[in-house]
Design an enzyme around this catalytic site. Structure first.
Site, short mmCIF file in Angstrom:
data_model
loop_
_atom_site.label_atom_id
_atom_site.label_comp_id
_atom_site.label_asym_id
_atom_site.label_seq_id
_atom_site.Cartn_x
_atom_site.Cartn_y
_atom_site.Cartn_z
N ASP A 40 0.87 -1.17 0.00
CA ASP A 40 0.00 0.00 0.00
C ASP A 40 0.91 1.23 0.00
O ASP A 40 2.13 1.11 0.19
CB ASP A 40 -0.88 -0.03 1.25
CG ASP A 40 -1.74 1.20 1.39
OD1 ASP A 40 -2.42 1.57 0.41
OD2 ASP A 40 -1.73 1.81 2.47
N ASP B 291 -0.38 5.13 0.95
CA ASP B 291 -0.75 6.18 1.90
C ASP B 291 -0.73 5.66 3.33
O ASP B 291 -1.40 4.67 3.66
CB ASP B 291 -2.15 6.72 1.57
CG ASP B 291 -2.13 7.57 0.32
OD1 ASP B 291 -1.45 8.61 0.32
OD2 ASP B 291 -2.78 7.19 -0.68
#
Length: 279
Positions: free
Chosen positions: A16, A18
């Site tokens: 991922d 953020d």
């Protein structure tokens, strides 16, 4: 249940972005709170923010706007938010341990090393425009992800409406790796993948994909789920709504682990051998 201990070595790491690679979560909160304050609304609580993390933009905005009850349209909110993003996102920085982790994994892929390669791919719900806004000043850091192994929220290879906490983005990220493996290297199976996530929907997506997961959340998100950590790690918090739970894990099954940060990552625990830095 007794945790599983006979896992194969990790051959792929799926990241991922953020709040996991980049310090964007506090920036997102600041932007939203500036708008909320402008319209005399209360600040965003972590109980709501936790539901926004990891989800595609449209899904997150729907949850937020239903809670916020702003006296403006969704389009006006999006426009005001975009202005703040343009101002603040070019200042994003990597979170602790991230540069070292990525460069260590890339060293396993060099043709002159004898240790097994660990391949990497990016799987972010951020749309391409926001991805570029957050990463253009960090080109060196993100150069470790080949263009074909970057999956973003508005990727045309993804079915619309199938974002996290559903598994599609991680399954696609694995496919991008398998489609570009060196000749003679066997395809990587889901259980040979390690997903790195900070969000609860993201952990659930990784578990639904049949992959092992590292959960490295913001301290305030961890606090929000105090006492429910095993549910998070099993992907059983219900963040996907009314979705059949047969795909997710069981409490204490050993497929997931919580880490306070990505510093000093325990490669050996996951069967990864990192070559030494060349002089």
């Amino acid at each position: 249940m007794a945790p599983r201990t006979d896992f194969p070595p990790v051959r792929a790491c799926l990241f991922d972005m953020d709040g996991l690679l980049l310090d964007t979560e506090d920036i997102y909160t600041l932007c939203i709170n500036l708008i909320l304050d402008k319209y005399s609304r209360p600040s965003l609580p972590w109980s709501i923010k936790a539901q926004l993390q990891g989800r595609p933009g449209p899904a997150a905005n729907k949850i937020f706007l239903e809670w916020a009850q702003l006296p403006i349209t969704a389009e006006e909110f999006a426009a005001e938010n975009a202005v703040l993003h343009q101002k603040l996102f070019p200042g994003t920085k990597p979170l602790p341990g991230v540069p070292e982790l990525l460069t260590s994994l890339v060293r396993t892929q060099q043709p002159d090393v004898e240790t097994p390669a660990v391949h990497i791919a990016l799987a972010t719900s951020s749309h391409m425009g926001n991805f570029k806004l957050k990463t253009n000043h960090l080109a060196d850091l993100f150069s470790v992800f080949p263009d074909n192994r970057r999956v973003v929220g508005d990727d045309t290879r993804l079915t619309p409406g199938r974002g996290k906490p559903l598994p599609d983005i991680f399954l696609l990220a694995l496919k991008t790796i398998n489609d570009s493996l060196p000749e003679g290297e066997a395809p990587i199976k889901p259980e040979e993948c390690l997903v790195f996530e900070d969000s609860v929907p993201g952990v659930e997506a990784g578990r639904r994909a049949g992959m092992r997961v590292i959960w490295c959340p913001h301290p305030m998100l961890k606090k929000e789920y105090a006492g429910r950590e095993e549910e998070v790690l099993a992907g059983r918090t219900g963040e996907a709504g009314q979705v059949d739970l047969h795909q997710v894990g069981e409490l204490g099954d050993g497929w997931s682990e919580y880490l306070v940060s990505l510093e000093n990552f325990p490669y050996e625990k996951y069967g990864m051998v990192i070559p030494p830095v060349k002089a």
